[in-house]
Design an enzyme around this catalytic site. Structure first.
Site, PDB file in Angstrom:
ATOM      1  N   HIS A  83       0.838  -1.198   0.000  1.00 39.95           N
ATOM      2  CA  HIS A  83       0.000   0.000   0.000  1.00 39.95           C
ATOM      3  C   HIS A  83       0.873   1.248   0.000  1.00 39.95           C
ATOM      4  O   HIS A  83       1.835   1.333   0.757  1.00 39.95           O
ATOM      5  CB  HIS A  83      -0.907   0.049   1.229  1.00 39.95           C
ATOM      6  CG  HIS A  83      -1.743   1.295   1.242  1.00 39.95           C
ATOM      7  ND1 HIS A  83      -2.867   1.422   0.458  1.00 39.95           N
ATOM      8  CD2 HIS A  83      -1.577   2.486   1.873  1.00 39.95           C
ATOM      9  CE1 HIS A  83      -3.372   2.643   0.627  1.00 39.95           C
ATOM     10  NE2 HIS A  83      -2.606   3.299   1.477  1.00 39.95           N
ATOM     11  N   ASP A 162     -16.089   3.438   6.823  1.00 39.50           N
ATOM     12  CA  ASP A 162     -15.030   4.401   6.471  1.00 39.50           C
ATOM     13  C   ASP A 162     -15.572   5.471   5.529  1.00 39.50           C
ATOM     14  O   ASP A 162     -15.263   6.651   5.667  1.00 39.50           O
ATOM     15  CB  ASP A 162     -13.838   3.684   5.828  1.00 39.50           C
ATOM     16  CG  ASP A 162     -12.797   4.693   5.349  1.00 39.50           C
ATOM     17  OD1 ASP A 162     -12.269   5.416   6.205  1.00 39.50           O
ATOM     18  OD2 ASP A 162     -12.566   4.799   4.133  1.00 39.50           O
ATOM     19  N   ARG A 169     -15.405  13.452   8.413  1.00 32.85           N
ATOM     20  CA  ARG A 169     -14.096  14.027   8.777  1.00 32.85           C
ATOM     21  C   ARG A 169     -13.749  15.190   7.858  1.00 32.85           C
ATOM     22  O   ARG A 169     -13.171  16.191   8.277  1.00 32.85           O
ATOM     23  CB  ARG A 169     -13.010  12.943   8.691  1.00 32.85           C
ATOM     24  CG  ARG A 169     -13.071  11.959   9.840  1.00 32.85           C
ATOM     25  CD  ARG A 169     -12.190  10.749   9.560  1.00 32.85           C
ATOM     26  NE  ARG A 169     -10.807  11.097   9.337  1.00 32.85           N
ATOM     27  CZ  ARG A 169      -9.955  10.388   8.596  1.00 32.85           C
ATOM     28  NH1 ARG A 169     -10.353   9.276   7.990  1.00 32.85           N
ATOM     29  NH2 ARG A 169      -8.715  10.774   8.434  1.00 32.85           N
ATOM     30  N   SER A 184      -8.477   4.264   8.638  1.00 33.17           N
ATOM     31  CA  SER A 184      -9.211   4.418   7.386  1.00 33.17           C
ATOM     32  C   SER A 184      -8.520   3.660   6.258  1.00 33.17           C
ATOM     33  O   SER A 184      -9.142   2.883   5.523  1.00 33.17           O
ATOM     34  CB  SER A 184      -9.311   5.920   7.069  1.00 33.17           C
ATOM     35  OG  SER A 184      -9.664   6.131   5.743  1.00 33.17           O
ATOM     36  N   LYS A 188      -9.722  -0.607   4.616  1.00 30.48           N
ATOM     37  CA  LYS A 188     -10.002  -0.960   3.221  1.00 30.48           C
ATOM     38  C   LYS A 188      -8.962  -1.954   2.700  1.00 30.48           C
ATOM     39  O   LYS A 188      -9.285  -2.913   2.020  1.00 30.48           O
ATOM     40  CB  LYS A 188      -9.996   0.303   2.351  1.00 30.48           C
ATOM     41  CG  LYS A 188     -11.158   1.226   2.666  1.00 30.48           C
ATOM     42  CD  LYS A 188     -11.020   2.592   2.040  1.00 30.48           C
ATOM     43  CE  LYS A 188      -9.963   3.415   2.688  1.00 30.48           C
ATOM     44  NZ  LYS A 188     -10.031   4.852   2.495  1.00 30.48           N
TER      45      LYS A 188
HETATM   46  N1  URA Z   1      -6.586   7.975   2.693  1.00 36.57           N
HETATM   47  C1  URA Z   1      -7.593   7.275   3.255  1.00 36.57           C
HETATM   48  O1  URA Z   1      -8.036   6.261   2.715  1.00 36.57           O
HETATM   49  N2  URA Z   1      -8.079   7.692   4.431  1.00 36.57           N
HETATM   50  C2  URA Z   1      -7.610   8.784   5.082  1.00 36.57           C
HETATM   51  O2  URA Z   1      -8.086   9.099   6.152  1.00 36.57           O
HETATM   52  C3  URA Z   1      -6.586   9.510   4.470  1.00 36.57           C
HETATM   53  C4  URA Z   1      -6.066   9.070   3.268  1.00 36.57           C
END
Ligand code: URA
Length: 435
Positions: A83, A162, A169, A184, A188
Site C-alpha cells: 500500500h 469508512d 471528517r 481508514s 479498506k
Molecule cells: N486515505 C484514506 O483512505 N483515508 C484517510 O483518512 C486519508 C487518506
C-alpha cells in the site's frame, strides 16, 4: 451502551474498549448514531488520540462494517500486498503486483482512484481499453486463482463505515489525525485479505504527509494495526519531493509501467519495485532474505516473466493486452507541447505537488470524486532534479485533448521548477525502513 458516555470518556482522555469502539462504529454505519455524536467522537480522538489497541479495534470494526475476504489458508503460499499513501507519478503497484505474482505469491490488491494532485492505480489501469477494476468477489478470486494477481477498486460494500466517517471528517476538520488516517487506510486494504503487507509511506512536497516526523508516526501506527490484525508488515518511508519516474498521467504511466516490465524505464521506479518486491517475497516465505527477493524480482523484470504476468492479468480483467506490445492501443492526446527551459543551469527543485496539479489541469485528474478524467492527458518529464539544462532545451512534454488547458498547466509546471547554479544535495529515495 450510551454514546454520550463514550464520547465523554474519550474527551477526558480515557481509553475505550474494543466493544465500545465497535458499538460506536456499528451504530453510526446503521444510522442509529447521528452525525453530531460521531463528529464529537472524531474531534475527541483528534485531540486525545488513541492507543494501539484502540486504533486496531477501530480498524477492525470499520473493516467488519462491510464485506471482506479471509484468504488465510486458501493458497499454498502466503499472500502479499503493498500500500502506498500516494503521490505524483507513483505507479509502483502496476509492475510490482505481476513481478511478485510471477513467483507464485498471490497478490490480492485493492486500490484507489486519484484525487487532487495525486494519481490513482485504478484510473491508470482503466486507460487500458476494456480493463475492468470492478470485479465481483467471485471474479476477483477467480483471477487470483488463475493468474496470481488482481487489482480491483473498493466497492460500496467494502468498509462502508469508512466511507461515511471520511465524509464527516472532511467537513469537521478531522482528516489530519494519524490514528483516524491509519484506521481508514487499513480498514479498506486489509479487507482484500492480504496476509502480509509492505507499506510505502511517502514523504515530501507531493505526499499526503509532507513532514518526515508525521510520515514516521503514520508508518508506526499502521505497523501496530497490522501486528494486532495478525498480518506481518514492513514500512518504508520513501521520497515524494519530486515525481517518481518521468510520466505523470494515466496512459503515460501505463507506458512507463510497460518500460519497467521490459527491464528498462526510470531507475527510481525500478528501484522501488525491486526493493518492495524483494520484501514481499520474503514476507510470503518465498525467499530466505529480502536480498534474495530483490535479485529474483530484478531477474523477472529483465527476462520478461513479470511482463508476461502483467499481460495475463490485463487479459483476465478484460483489458486489451496488445497495448503491452509496441503497437500502441493506449489513448493518445491531440496536443503535445514541448516546454522549453527559460535559462541554462541545473534543476534544483521540481515540486511534486505543482507537477501533479499541472497534470490535473491538463485533464489527468479530478478535483471532485465525480469528475471524469482524460486518460491521455499528463506530463512526460525530460529533466529531473540534478539534471543540467540549456536555455531553449525541452524540460517536459505536456499532453492534452483541449488546447486551452495547455497555457495554465505550462505556468503551473514552470512554477514547480527552480533552475540555478551548482549541484543540489541529492535526496534519498528510501529514507527509512521500519518493522
Ligand atoms: N486515505 C484514506 O483512505 N483515508 C484517510 O483518512 C486519508 C487518506
Amino acid at each position: 451502551m450510551i454514546p454520550y458516555e463514550l464520547i465523554f470518556k474519550k474527551r477526558n482522555g480515557g481509553r475505550l474498549t474494543p466493544d465500545e469502539i465497535r458499538f460506536l462504529v456499528d451504530s453510526y454505519t446503521r444510522g442509529g448514531l447521528p452525525d453530531y455524536q460521531m463528529s464529537a467522537f472524531l474531534m475527541a480522538v483528534y485531540f486525545r488520540g488513541m492507543d494501539k489497541t484502540e486504533t486496531a479495534a477501530l480498524t477492525q470494526s470499520m473493516m467488519d462494517s462491510g464485506e471482506s475476504l479471509d484468504l488465510r489458508g486458501r493458497f499454498k503460499v502466503r499472500t502479499a500486498d503493498k500500500h502506498s499513501t500516494g503521490g505524483v507519478g507513483d505507479k509502483v503497484s502496476l509492475p510490482l503486483a505481476p513481478a511478485v505474482a510471477a513467483f507464485g505469491v498471490p497478490v490480492p490488491m485493492m486500490s484507489g482512484r486519484g484525487l487532487g494532485h495525486t494519481g490513482g492505480t485504478l484510473d491508470k489501469l482503466e486507460s487500458i481499453p476494456g480493463f475492468r477494476t470492478r470485479l465481483t468477489k467471485e471474479e476477483f478470486l477467480g483471477v487470483l486463482d488463475r493468474v496470481g494477481c488482481a487489482i480491483i477498486g473498493q466497492t460500496d460494500r467494502i468498509a462502508p463505515a469508512d466511507k461515511k466517517m471520511y465524509s464527516l471528517r472532511d467537513v469537521t476538520a478531522t482528516v489530519d489525525c494519524i490514528p483516524l488516517i491509519a484506521a481508514s487506510i487499513l480498514s479498506k486494504k486489509l479487507a482484500a485479505g492480504p496476509e502480509s503487507l509492505v507499506l510505502d509511506v511517502k514523504t515530501g512536497d507531493g505526499a499526503f504527509m509532507r513532514e518526515m516526523a508525521d510520515s514516521k508516526r503514520l508508518a508506526v501506527e499502521m505497523l501496530g494495526i497490522c501486528r494486532e490484525a495478525g498480518r506481518e508488515a514492513v514500512a518504508f518511508i520513501t521520497d515524494m519531493d519530486q515525481p517518481l519516474g518521468l510520466a505523470v498521467g494515466n496512459a503515460l504511466e501505463i507506458r512507463e509501467t510497460i518500460d519497467c516490465l521490459s527491464g528498462a524505464g526510470p531507475a527510481d521506479l525500478r528501484e522501488l519495485v525491486v526493493v518492495f518486491g524483494g520484501e514481499m517475497l520474503r514476507l510470503a516465505g518465498k525467499t530466505k532474505s529480502a536480498a534474495d527477493g530483490r535479485k529474483a524480482i530484478a531477474a523477472a523484470l529483465s527476462d520478461g516473466r513479470a511482463k508476461r504476468k502483467f499481460a495475463e492479468m490485463v487479459e483476465a480483467q478484460g483489458g486489451d493486452a496488445r497495448v503491452i506490445g509496441q503497437s500502441g492501443g493506449l489513448p493518445a492526446s491531440k496536443y503535445v507541447e514541448a516546454v522549453k527551459s527559460p535559462r541554462t543551469g541545473t534543476i534544483q527543485k521540481l515540486a511534486a505537488r505543482d507537477v501533479g496539479v499541472a497534470s490535473l489541469m491538463l485533464g489527468a485528474g479530478r478535483t471532485r470524486s465525480e469528475d471524469v478524467i482524460d486518460p491521455a492527458a499528463g506530463i512526460l518529464l525530460a529533466k529531473k532534479v540534478g539534471d543540467r539544462v540549456k536555455k531553449g532545451e525541452t524540460l517536459a512534454y505536456l499532453y492534452a485533448n483541449d488546447a486551452s488547458r495547455l497555457p495554465p498547466a505550462r505556468e503551473r509546471y514552470l512554477g514547480a521548477l527552480k533552475i540555478g547554479a551548482g549541484q543540489p544535495k541529492k535526496r534519498k529515495l528510501i529514507w527509512q525502513i521500519l518493522k
